[in-house]
Design a protein around this motif. Structure first.
Motif, mmCIF file in Angstrom:
data_model
loop_
_atom_site.group_PDB
_atom_site.id
_atom_site.type_symbol
_atom_site.label_atom_id
_atom_site.label_comp_id
_atom_site.label_asym_id
_atom_site.label_seq_id
_atom_site.Cartn_x
_atom_site.Cartn_y
_atom_site.Cartn_z
ATOM 1 N N SER A 283 0.830 -1.211 0.000
ATOM 2 C CA SER A 283 0.000 0.000 0.000
ATOM 3 C C SER A 283 0.855 1.248 0.000
ATOM 4 C CB SER A 283 -0.931 -0.008 1.224
ATOM 5 O OG SER A 283 -1.806 -1.123 1.203
ATOM 6 N N MET B 66 2.602 1.511 -3.496
ATOM 7 C CA MET B 66 1.639 1.868 -4.546
ATOM 8 C C MET B 66 0.977 3.217 -4.294
ATOM 9 S SD MET B 66 1.765 -0.471 -6.805
ATOM 10 C CE MET B 66 0.358 0.066 -7.757
ATOM 11 N N GLY B 67 0.984 3.670 -3.042
ATOM 12 C CA GLY B 67 0.319 4.937 -2.729
ATOM 13 C C GLY B 67 -1.193 4.814 -2.726
ATOM 14 N N ALA B 68 -1.694 3.591 -2.531
ATOM 15 C CA ALA B 68 -3.130 3.322 -2.476
ATOM 16 C C ALA B 68 -3.352 2.091 -1.614
ATOM 17 C CB ALA B 68 -3.709 3.108 -3.878
ATOM 18 N N PRO C 273 -6.690 7.218 -10.684
ATOM 19 C CA PRO C 273 -5.242 7.127 -10.900
ATOM 20 C C PRO C 273 -4.812 5.680 -11.120
ATOM 21 C CG PRO C 273 -5.742 8.497 -8.979
ATOM 22 C CD PRO C 273 -7.024 7.843 -9.393
ATOM 23 N N LEU C 274 -3.733 5.481 -11.845
ATOM 24 C CA LEU C 274 -3.264 4.140 -12.194
ATOM 25 C C LEU C 274 -3.008 3.288 -10.956
ATOM 26 C CD1 LEU C 274 -2.357 2.102 -14.336
ATOM 27 C CD2 LEU C 274 -0.062 3.115 -14.203
ATOM 28 N N ASN C 275 -2.406 3.874 -9.922
ATOM 29 C CA ASN C 275 -2.097 3.094 -8.723
ATOM 30 C C ASN C 275 -3.360 2.595 -8.027
ATOM 31 O OD1 ASN C 275 -2.731 5.777 -8.028
ATOM 32 N ND2 ASN C 275 -1.610 5.639 -6.099
ATOM 33 N N VAL C 276 -4.408 3.401 -8.037
ATOM 34 C CA VAL C 276 -5.680 3.003 -7.428
ATOM 35 C C VAL C 276 -6.326 1.879 -8.238
ATOM 36 C CG1 VAL C 276 -7.999 3.777 -6.783
ATOM 37 C CG2 VAL C 276 -6.043 5.293 -6.440
ATOM 38 N N ARG C 277 -6.226 1.975 -9.557
ATOM 39 C CA ARG C 277 -6.794 0.934 -10.419
ATOM 40 C C ARG C 277 -6.090 -0.403 -10.197
ATOM 41 N NH1 ARG C 277 -6.529 3.334 -16.306
ATOM 42 N NH2 ARG C 277 -5.306 4.991 -15.366
ATOM 43 N N ILE C 278 -4.761 -0.360 -10.073
ATOM 44 C CA ILE C 278 -3.995 -1.595 -9.888
ATOM 45 C C ILE C 278 -4.341 -2.252 -8.556
ATOM 46 C CG2 ILE C 278 -1.683 -2.561 -9.558
ATOM 47 C CD1 ILE C 278 -0.667 -0.462 -11.558
ATOM 48 N N THR C 279 -4.355 -1.470 -7.470
ATOM 49 C CA THR C 279 -4.641 -2.043 -6.147
ATOM 50 C C THR C 279 -6.064 -2.585 -6.050
ATOM 51 O OG1 THR C 279 -5.160 0.193 -5.328
ATOM 52 C CG2 THR C 279 -2.946 -0.652 -4.906
#
Length: 379
Positions: free
Chosen positions: A227, A230-232, A322-328
């Motif tokens: 987390s 990834m920043g999420a 954001p991309l990081n939120v989508r990945i997590t």
């Protein structure tokens, strides 16, 4: 006198790969085998389940009318409206408000005839496979860390395996080419080596993804670290903070589900399966998830929260995040292979099948090397 070979980096990597593989082989075999079986769990259950057929009529009944037909079964908490015509609506019905998950009912939208999903022997089998995959059929406090450590080992094996796949020297197409194919015309030892080496190479990228995502279920420290990197938030941020109703209206002024469907069609203007959760309690709101049919992934949804008076309180478009939120948010489908539906599941099934075979072929490679070559007698 023969010169003693120098113990170099490649030899060290080979030993790490060998001994970690032997030490964890049985556990990895069981985890990968159960993962292979679980890949098509939904499809296998659906194949053996009793089919609920829908014959199209002149006009569909409203969702409210369908709910009325189910009221004798319990509390209706949500409905899923399919994108295609001629398919059943899926309702979730709870026995009490405290029940976390209700039973699924398939309802004919033209006649209000319904059928409750029935338990089968396959449910018990797949739950056993799930417990084997996650906890080795042990208590979760014991099995979870064992599987977690084995997954870390599997990740190391995947990385070291790729390093060992490359030739020792002269890395060019001529020396790389044999690593891409299995020589079935060769002797059994060579075929076994190729099955381990070549198939492991093809499956490696998927096995790394499975390992990196799988660790999220094994260790809290790994989730926290992931987390932070990834920043999420992983797992903890699903759905975000709870949204409560702001409407100051009575029960008789709450908008109908038909109006909610109309608002959803305006805000999310595309064809797709729509799931609507109904308000619960005085501060409850309508929660909508819509899956666009035209998208490659069947599990990615846009979210909408509509108040009792029809006001849109929240709108989340997945591709705008954001991309990081989508990945997590996609950790689970990335681990299970559900990310692109049947296509990615099939790829993951093959990768898991290969992963199940690697401890076996690897052990045979070791046993073959352990056999001493017969000494040549001097004349």
């Amino acid at each position: 006198m023969k010169k003693k070979k120098k113990y170099g980096l490649r030899a060290f990597i080979n030993d790490v790969h060998l001994w970690l593989g032997l030490a964890s082989g049985i556990i990895l075999f069981l985890v990968c085998l159960s993962g292979t079986i679980l890949t098509f769990e939904e499809e296998i259950k659906g194949f053996f389940a009793e089919k609920f057929t829908v014959e199209a009529g002149d006009k569909k009944l409203s969702v409210e009318q369908l709910i009325s037909a189910l009221e004798s079964e319990g509390i209706v908490s949500s409905v899923t409206v399919p994108a295609e015509e001629g398919e059943a609506y899926e309702f979730s019905v709870k026995e009490s408000p405290e029940q976390r998950r209700g039973s699924t009912y398939y309802v004919n939208p033209y006649t209000a005839e319904f059928s409750k999903t029935q338990e089968s022997s396959l449910d018990g089998f797949f739950f056993s496979m799930f417990k084997l995959h996650r906890w080795l059929l042990l208590d979760s406090s014991i099995g979870r860390p064992i599987v977690g450590v084995s997954t870390i080992i599997f990740l190391i094996l995947s990385i070291t395996g790729i390093v060992l796949w490359f030739p020792k020297k002269n890395i060019k197409w001529k020396t790389l080419k044999p690593g891409f194919k299995i020589k079935f015309s060769a002797r059994w030892k060579r075929i076994n080596h190729d099955l381990h080496n070549t198939l492991g190479f093809y499956a490696c990228i998927f096995l790394v993804v499975m390992s990196l995502t799988g660790l999220c279920w094994s260790f809290q420290w790994y989730r926290d670290l992931g987390s932070e990197v990834m920043g999420a938030q992983i797992f903890g941020g699903r759905g975000g903070p709870r949204v409560e109703s702001e409407a100051q209206i009575g029960e008789d002024e709450v908008i109908s589900i038909a109006e909610v469907e109309k608002i959803t069609a305006q805000e999310l203007n595309y064809e797709g399966k729509t799931s609507i959760s109904f308000p619960s309690g005085d501060k409850g709101v309508y929660s909508i998830r819509k899956y666009e049919s035209a998208k490659l992934s069947p599990i990615i949804a846009d979210n909408l929260i509509v108040d009792r008076d029809g006001k849109v309180l929240k709108k989340e478009i997945f591709n705008d995040k954001p991309l990081n939120v989508r990945i997590t948010s996609l950790i689970k489908p990335l681990h299970t292979g559900a990310i692109y539906g049947g296509f990615s599941k099939f790829i993951y099934f093959l990768a898991c099948l290969i992963a199940t075979s690697l401890p076996i072929t690897g052990t045979f490679i070791w046993l073959n090397k352990m056999k001493k070559k017969p000494k040549i007698k001097k004349a």
